[in-house]
Motif scaffolding. Structure first.
Motif, mmCIF file in Angstrom:
data_model
loop_
_atom_site.group_PDB
_atom_site.id
_atom_site.type_symbol
_atom_site.label_atom_id
_atom_site.label_comp_id
_atom_site.label_asym_id
_atom_site.label_seq_id
_atom_site.Cartn_x
_atom_site.Cartn_y
_atom_site.Cartn_z
ATOM 1 N N PRO A 284 1.062 -1.241 -0.081
ATOM 2 C CA PRO A 284 0.067 -0.095 -0.215
ATOM 3 C C PRO A 284 0.816 1.152 -0.177
ATOM 4 O O PRO A 284 0.400 2.416 -0.137
ATOM 5 N N HIS A 308 -3.978 -7.046 -6.390
ATOM 6 C CA HIS A 308 -4.272 -7.102 -5.056
ATOM 7 C C HIS A 308 -4.170 -5.815 -4.328
ATOM 8 O O HIS A 308 -4.462 -5.918 -3.079
ATOM 9 N N HIS A 309 -3.504 -4.741 -4.898
ATOM 10 C CA HIS A 309 -3.251 -3.512 -4.294
ATOM 11 C C HIS A 309 -4.566 -2.841 -3.831
ATOM 12 O O HIS A 309 -5.728 -2.859 -4.662
ATOM 13 N N PRO A 310 -4.608 -2.318 -2.640
ATOM 14 C CA PRO A 310 -6.088 -1.994 -2.322
ATOM 15 C C PRO A 310 -6.557 -0.452 -2.846
ATOM 16 O O PRO A 310 -7.574 -0.281 -2.851
ATOM 17 N N ARG A 311 -5.465 0.134 -3.670
ATOM 18 C CA ARG A 311 -5.778 1.422 -3.935
ATOM 19 C C ARG A 311 -5.621 1.572 -5.642
ATOM 20 O O ARG A 311 -5.391 2.670 -6.282
ATOM 21 N N PRO A 332 -9.208 -6.654 -2.965
ATOM 22 C CA PRO A 332 -9.501 -5.464 -1.887
ATOM 23 C C PRO A 332 -10.019 -4.238 -2.536
ATOM 24 O O PRO A 332 -10.948 -3.800 -1.783
ATOM 25 N N ARG A 333 -9.505 -3.856 -3.943
ATOM 26 C CA ARG A 333 -10.255 -2.644 -4.363
ATOM 27 C C ARG A 333 -11.621 -2.889 -4.778
ATOM 28 O O ARG A 333 -12.345 -2.108 -4.541
ATOM 29 N N GLY A 336 -13.692 -2.707 -1.477
ATOM 30 C CA GLY A 336 -13.819 -1.316 -1.023
ATOM 31 C C GLY A 336 -14.463 -0.256 -2.033
ATOM 32 O O GLY A 336 -14.542 0.674 -1.528
ATOM 33 N N SER A 337 -14.840 -0.719 -3.099
ATOM 34 C CA SER A 337 -15.623 0.144 -4.131
ATOM 35 C C SER A 337 -16.816 0.704 -3.390
ATOM 36 O O SER A 337 -17.537 0.238 -2.737
#
Length: 505
Positions: A284, A308-311, A332-333, A336-337
């Motif tokens: 991250p 798999h990067h959250p951002r 993850p992204r 968290g959308s």
């Protein structure tokens, strides 16, 4: 017969009187299964520990034995389990600190909340691995003191301890402000210089492959640095200098730290080792510029990690989904959308984008239903397990896409018994469908009977409580031990069959 008794010991419907009989006849395997029973009484647990001494450890792990049930002089390993859980007595720790078995002292040293006098005793233990075990879990003041220990193995353990003060960790990494270590596990037992043969033929040798020492304790110092790099309490200023270190392992460990400054991330993005770039890609700490750069990495594993990067920006993620095998997973992204992003993905003309959002299991009904009617098979496979889909929708998926989606349709928690029974009657029935039906809590007897014809689904079906009791009893005689044991553990096994098994050990 032994495997049947092991299965019976795990059967949740086994009457208490038969549990008592199994306790009185238990061996190590049966005792392990009995120790996991949710209904095991304290009296049964105590009796089992008396019958099979080794089971006391399992029973303590499962919370079936308390301090009142354990004598540490008789059951030291069980006492250590309770001490490790913070449920033991101080007197036990004092007794075990003098145990003649070093392995027990090592386990004691790693227990939390030890009395201060026990800590002091263990800190001077003649076995350096006991001291290292203490150092790995010690409080800040003790860890700081042990950082100056003359043995490098102890310092390595201090470097892994997240309670170690940051300044001490920095000193361990740089080697500054600390007296030089005098010994390591290698020079303790070998003439130096020495490099351990990775294919060492000695059966009594426990040195790691490649362990080495020429007086500088090289392999242990390397392990210390790796531990410190992995430790989130180590100040980032103390570790960024490893960005160009010749050790691939140290650079790889550094790449996963979430507190890296941008310039360090940029240099790691050019590392020649794909694994380093891959761990960086999921970190991250990296910003959008590096994300877009790594999206064009030549190595598919790096791109897979980047997904798999959250951002990660959605446009980059969608592009990766088209070109990289991400697999059936909720990224993850996507998890968290925002609601607007979910709507945008679901309406996208790109099937890869719709497949990504279809992995969510909390979609609004309108979006869920739209994706259930999607013409793309990958989208339908992703949405098929979503709760709330009707039987009509699930059947329509199978009718449109056939065997390609049936294994996912069967995993839907709302799949009806009638639908499951119909699916196993299809010719040919995909084997994965049979296995999923055998696992499904809503499966009924007709569907389960069909599953018995598949060698991999049969053990699953044999343990399903909806299987008719008569069939369960017949499966006790199955040639495959796994099937027979699953039947013995099935709560639908007739009580008469349970008693009969106990009567013919």
């Amino acid at each position: 017969m032994h495997h049947l008794l092991c299965g019976l010991a795990a059967n949740p419907a086994l009457p208490s009187e038969l549990v008592d009989r199994l306790v009185s006849a238990a061996d190590d395997d049966i005792a392990t299964a009995l120790a996991r029973r949710a209904d095991l009484s304290r009296a049964q647990a105590v009796a089992l520990a008396e019958r099979v001494g080794g089971s006391a450890v399992h029973l303590a792990h499962e919370g079936r034995l308390t301090t009142a049930d354990i004598d540490p002089a008789v059951r030291p390993d069980a006492a250590l389990v309770l001490l490790d859980r913070g449920a033991g007595r101080s007197a036990w720790a004092r007794l075990l600190a003098a145990d003649p078995v070093p392995g027990r002292r090592r386990r004691l040293a790693a227990c939390p909340g030890l009395p201060s006098d026990v800590v002091e005793t263990l800190a001077t233990d003649p076995d350096v691995r006991v001291v290292a075990a203490l150092a790995s879990r010690a409080a800040p003041d003790v860890a700081a003191r042990l950082a100056e220990h003359p043995h490098a193995e102890v310092r390595r353990a201090v470097a892994a301890n997240e309670a170690t003060p940051p300044a001490v960790l920095a000193a361990l990494v740089t080697g500054q402000r600390l007296p030089a270590a005098r010994r390591c596990l290698v020079c303790d037992r070998e003439e130096i210089p020495f490099v351990h043969d990775p294919h060492c033929p000695r059966l009594d040798c426990d040195l790691p492959p490649g362990a080495s020492c020429d007086g500088s304790h090289a392999s242990t110092v390397h392990a210390l640095r790796e531990a410190a790099l992995r430790n989130p309490a180590t100040p980032v200023e103390a570790v960024v200098g490893f960005v160009d270190h010749p050790s691939m392992l140290l650079r790889w460990t550094l790449a996963a730290r979430p507190d890296l400054p941008p310039q360090t991330c940029a240099r790691l993005a050019s590392d020649p080792v794909p694994g380093v770039r891959g761990d960086l890609a999921a970190n991250p700490a990296i910003g959008e510029g590096l994300i877009r750069r790594l999206a064009d990495d030549r190595d598919s594993a790096v791109r897979h990690s980047l997904a798999h990067h959250p951002r990660i920006p959605l446009d980059v993620l969608t592009r990766l989904a088209r070109t990289t095998g991400i697999g059936a997973t909720l990224l993850p992204r996507i998890a968290g959308s925002s609601p607007c992003e979910v709507e945008e993905l679901a309406m996208s003309p790109d099937p890869a984008a719709r497949t990504l959002v279809a992995q969510r299991r909390d979609l609004p009904p309108g979006i869920r239903d739209r994706l259930a009617d999607d013409p793309d098979v990958n989208v339908v496979k992703a949405i098929a397990p979503h709760p709330g889909l009707t039987e009509t929708q699930l059947r329509a998926m199978g009718d449109r896409h056939g065997a390609r989606v049936l294994a996912k349709v069967v995993t839907n928690p709302g799949a009806s018994a009638a639908l499951l029974a119909d699916l196993v009657r299809r010719v040919p029935t995909p084997r994965r469908v049979l296995r999923e039906v055998a696992r499904h809590p809503g499966a009924t007897a007709p569907a389960l009977l069909a599953c018995l014809g598949d060698e991999r689904a049969k053990p699953l079906a044999a343990g399903h409580p909806a299987l008719p009791p008569r069939i369960v009893a017949e499966l006790l005689r199955d040639e495959e031990r796994q099937v027979a044991e699953a039947a013995a553990a099935n709560p639908s096994l007739p009580p008469a069959s349970m008693s009969d098994l106990m009567s013919h050990p």
